[in-house]
Motif scaffolding. Structure first.
Motif, PDB file in Angstrom:
ATOM      1  N   GLU A  62      28.180  -5.005  34.630  1.00 40.69           N
ATOM      2  CA  GLU A  62      26.537  -5.420  34.231  1.00 40.69           C
ATOM      3  C   GLU A  62      26.285  -3.405  34.564  1.00 40.69           C
ATOM      4  OE1 GLU A  62      24.525  -7.520  35.066  1.00 40.69           O
ATOM      5  OE2 GLU A  62      25.882  -9.206  35.523  1.00 40.69           O
ATOM      6  N   ALA A  63      24.601  -3.471  34.306  1.00 40.13           N
ATOM      7  CA  ALA A  63      24.171  -2.233  35.054  1.00 40.13           C
ATOM      8  C   ALA A  63      23.122  -2.369  36.223  1.00 40.13           C
ATOM      9  CB  ALA A  63      23.151  -1.800  33.702  1.00 40.13           C
ATOM     10  N   ARG A  64      22.822  -1.044  36.676  1.00 38.79           N
ATOM     11  CA  ARG A  64      21.321  -0.898  37.526  1.00 38.79           C
ATOM     12  C   ARG A  64      20.958   0.292  37.364  1.00 38.79           C
ATOM     13  NH1 ARG A  64      23.293  -5.304  38.180  1.00 38.79           N
ATOM     14  NH2 ARG A  64      24.346  -7.206  39.930  1.00 38.79           N
ATOM     15  N   CYS A  65      19.635  -0.183  38.014  1.00 39.87           N
ATOM     16  CA  CYS A  65      18.456   0.913  37.454  1.00 39.87           C
ATOM     17  C   CYS A  65      17.805   1.683  39.052  1.00 39.87           C
ATOM     18  CB  CYS A  65      17.174   0.950  37.438  1.00 39.87           C
ATOM     19  SG  CYS A  65      17.307   0.666  35.886  1.00 39.87           S
ATOM     20  N   PHE A  66      18.478   3.437  39.053  1.00 35.84           N
ATOM     21  CA  PHE A  66      17.987   3.894  40.371  1.00 35.84           C
ATOM     22  C   PHE A  66      17.132   5.018  40.314  1.00 35.84           C
ATOM     23  CE2 PHE A  66      21.534   4.816  37.587  1.00 35.84           C
ATOM     24  CZ  PHE A  66      21.677   6.804  37.713  1.00 35.84           C
ATOM     25  N   VAL A  67      16.571   5.377  41.215  1.00 33.44           N
ATOM     26  CA  VAL A  67      15.348   6.084  40.711  1.00 33.44           C
ATOM     27  C   VAL A  67      15.773   7.781  42.285  1.00 33.44           C
ATOM     28  CG1 VAL A  67      13.170   7.748  41.787  1.00 33.44           C
ATOM     29  CG2 VAL A  67      13.746   4.658  40.469  1.00 33.44           C
ATOM     30  N   VAL A  68      15.810   9.066  40.772  1.00 31.84           N
ATOM     31  CA  VAL A  68      16.006  10.326  41.886  1.00 31.84           C
ATOM     32  C   VAL A  68      15.267  11.045  41.123  1.00 31.84           C
ATOM     33  CG1 VAL A  68      18.105  12.717  41.202  1.00 31.84           C
ATOM     34  CG2 VAL A  68      18.490   9.680  40.296  1.00 31.84           C
ATOM     35  N   PRO A  69      14.128  11.640  42.481  1.00 31.42           N
ATOM     36  CA  PRO A  69      13.300  12.815  42.942  1.00 31.42           C
ATOM     37  C   PRO A  69      13.475  13.965  42.191  1.00 31.42           C
ATOM     38  CG  PRO A  69      13.345  10.902  44.269  1.00 31.42           C
ATOM     39  CD  PRO A  69      14.521  11.292  43.762  1.00 31.42           C
ATOM     40  N   GLU A  70      12.557  14.405  41.625  1.00 32.55           N
ATOM     41  CA  GLU A  70      12.539  15.626  40.984  1.00 32.55           C
ATOM     42  C   GLU A  70      13.703  16.763  42.338  1.00 32.55           C
ATOM     43  OE1 GLU A  70       9.705  17.256  39.174  1.00 32.55           O
ATOM     44  OE2 GLU A  70       8.343  18.448  40.741  1.00 32.55           O
ATOM     45  N   GLY A  71      14.321  17.407  42.370  1.00 33.40           N
ATOM     46  CA  GLY A  71      15.355  18.355  42.906  1.00 33.40           C
ATOM     47  C   GLY A  71      16.001  17.609  43.744  1.00 33.40           C
ATOM     48  N   CYS A  72      15.601  16.738  43.266  1.00 28.22           N
ATOM     49  CA  CYS A  72      17.865  16.169  44.201  1.00 28.22           C
ATOM     50  C   CYS A  72      18.700  15.912  43.106  1.00 28.22           C
ATOM     51  CB  CYS A  72      17.181  14.484  44.353  1.00 28.22           C
ATOM     52  SG  CYS A  72      16.444  14.665  45.737  1.00 28.22           S
ATOM     53  N   PHE A  73      19.953  15.517  43.593  1.00 27.03           N
ATOM     54  CA  PHE A  73      21.212  15.560  42.863  1.00 27.03           C
ATOM     55  C   PHE A  73      21.532  13.984  42.833  1.00 27.03           C
ATOM     56  CE2 PHE A  73      21.148  20.039  44.595  1.00 27.03           C
ATOM     57  CZ  PHE A  73      22.038  20.301  44.062  1.00 27.03           C
ATOM     58  N   PHE A  74      22.250  13.697  41.543  1.00 26.93           N
ATOM     59  CA  PHE A  74      22.866  12.484  42.038  1.00 26.93           C
ATOM     60  C   PHE A  74      24.172  12.145  41.861  1.00 26.93           C
ATOM     61  CE2 PHE A  74      21.081  12.750  37.644  1.00 26.93           C
ATOM     62  CZ  PHE A  74      21.862  11.698  36.496  1.00 26.93           C
ATOM     63  N   ARG A  75      24.804  11.765  41.928  1.00 24.60           N
ATOM     64  CA  ARG A  75      26.639  11.667  42.004  1.00 24.60           C
ATOM     65  C   ARG A  75      26.901  10.571  41.558  1.00 24.60           C
ATOM     66  NH1 ARG A  75      31.638  13.139  45.935  1.00 24.60           N
ATOM     67  NH2 ARG A  75      31.008  15.709  45.031  1.00 24.60           N
ATOM     68  N   ILE A  76      27.504  10.911  39.990  1.00 24.09           N
ATOM     69  CA  ILE A  76      28.409   9.074  39.416  1.00 24.09           C
ATOM     70  C   ILE A  76      29.328   9.364  40.082  1.00 24.09           C
ATOM     71  CG2 ILE A  76      28.856   7.613  37.780  1.00 24.09           C
ATOM     72  CD1 ILE A  76      26.732   8.655  36.589  1.00 24.09           C
ATOM     73  N   SER A  77      30.347   8.099  40.994  1.00 20.49           N
ATOM     74  CA  SER A  77      32.005   8.134  41.031  1.00 20.49           C
ATOM     75  C   SER A  77      33.086   6.989  40.782  1.00 20.49           C
ATOM     76  CB  SER A  77      32.362   8.728  42.184  1.00 20.49           C
ATOM     77  OG  SER A  77      31.523   7.975  43.367  1.00 20.49           O
ATOM     78  N   CYS A  78      33.931   7.398  41.002  1.00 16.53           N
ATOM     79  CA  CYS A  78      34.280   5.992  40.588  1.00 16.53           C
ATOM     80  C   CYS A  78      35.325   5.659  41.563  1.00 16.53           C
ATOM     81  CB  CYS A  78      36.078   5.931  39.565  1.00 16.53           C
ATOM     82  SG  CYS A  78      35.635   6.231  37.546  1.00 16.53           S
ATOM     83  N   GLN A  79      34.896   5.027  42.417  1.00 18.44           N
ATOM     84  CA  GLN A  79      35.644   4.934  43.870  1.00 18.44           C
ATOM     85  C   GLN A  79      36.440   3.579  44.106  1.00 18.44           C
ATOM     86  OE1 GLN A  79      35.029   6.879  46.541  1.00 18.44           O
ATOM     87  NE2 GLN A  79      33.904   8.000  45.089  1.00 18.44           N
TER      88      GLN A  79
END
Length: 288
Positions: A62-79
């Protein structure tokens, strides 16, 4: 001239200067010395001050959307286990500006890691995200010529699958991304689909075969805890699909592979750490 035989039985002829032509010097197409350098100290300082402000799990197939405000970090991980993801990025308030894998590939490489930037499409053409950390940066290039975090493939899609296998499969990454964007924007899948674009294949290990130069995939080296991290250079809307191919060691576009969720986290830095940061502006080129 020398007569050769192709594998399909059609004759071809090599010119007498074939060796000299093949020996032409390779020239890197884009000299990137004039681009803004990767300021590792800035990103590190901002990241150290950050606190997690959002957490989202992407279900398998499946897929999902997410929002990241400018100046922030986002991490994609295999947990949960080794899992490939297909990532789309848009400027949050203008879907016409989105990640451009082709230009990113030309300016950086076929596979991305720390210090590389994700560029947007023309006429905007600016970095919209910067890779600031990558737990798989050690991988480099293996004996098959493969690397990780691919910008040479597109995304598995139901149209190619139907053409090759005569089947309808509804959880290809293209389909997943389409549904996620449609749900988030409150539009029909038909209207959302036109905004789905070529992806960053996160954690995917790929290359071209040495003999026929065909695109290949192999088992992702990602394990539990592996991650890739980005800095949002503008307000971003992301969509991430947990690929039906799992670690892409054998198949995709089917329910056969073992699949795991992917995790997306957003981190917000302390405001003062961004005092010297300036967002990248859109291209200043003016068409005549």
């Amino acid at each position: 001239m020398t007569k050769n035989r192709k594998s399909d039985g059609v004759a071809s002829f090599s010119p007498t200067d074939a060796r000299e032509r093949r020996a032409a010097k390779a020239v890197v197409c884009y000299a990137t010395d004039s681009l803004p350098p990767f300021d590792a100290n800035f990103y590190h300082t901002a990241r150290v001050s950050s606190t997690r402000t959002a957490l989202q799990e992407i279900p398998p197939r499946e897929a999902r959307c997410f929002v990241v405000p400018e100046g922030c970090f986002f991490r994609i991980s295999c947990q949960h286990g080794s899992q490939v993801g297909d990532l789309n990025l848009w400027q949050r308030d203008d879907l016409s500006e989105h990640f451009f894998s082709g230009k990113t590939r030309q300016l950086h490489a076929t596979h991305l890691t720390t210090g590389d930037r994700l560029w947007s499409n023309m006429p905007y053409l600016r970095p919209i995200a910067t890779i600031t950390d990558d737990s798989l940066s050690w991988y480099g290039w293996d004996q098959d010529g493969a690397g990780v975090h691919d910008v040479i493939g597109t995304r598995c899609d139901p149209y190619t699958h139907n053409r090759l296998h005569g089947e309808n499969y509804h959880h290809c990454c293209h389909s997943n991304l389409t549904r996620a964007l449609a749900d988030t924007r409150g539009v029909s899948p038909k209207d959302a689909e036109k905004h789905i674009h070529d992806v960053l294949n996160v954690f995917m290990c790929t290359g071209f075969t040495k003999d026929s130069h065909q695109y290949f995939m192999k088992a992702s080296p990602a394990r539990k805890g592996d991650y890739i991290e980005f800095f949002a250079e503008t307000d971003l809307l992301g969509a991430l699909s947990a690929c039906p191919g799992g670690d892409c060691s054998s198949t995709h576009s089917s329910d056969d592979a073992q699949c795991f969720p992917l995790t997306v986290e957003v981190f917000t830095p302390e405001k003062q750490t961004l005092d010297t940061w300036q967002p990248f502006q859109r291209s200043e080129y003016i068409a005549k």
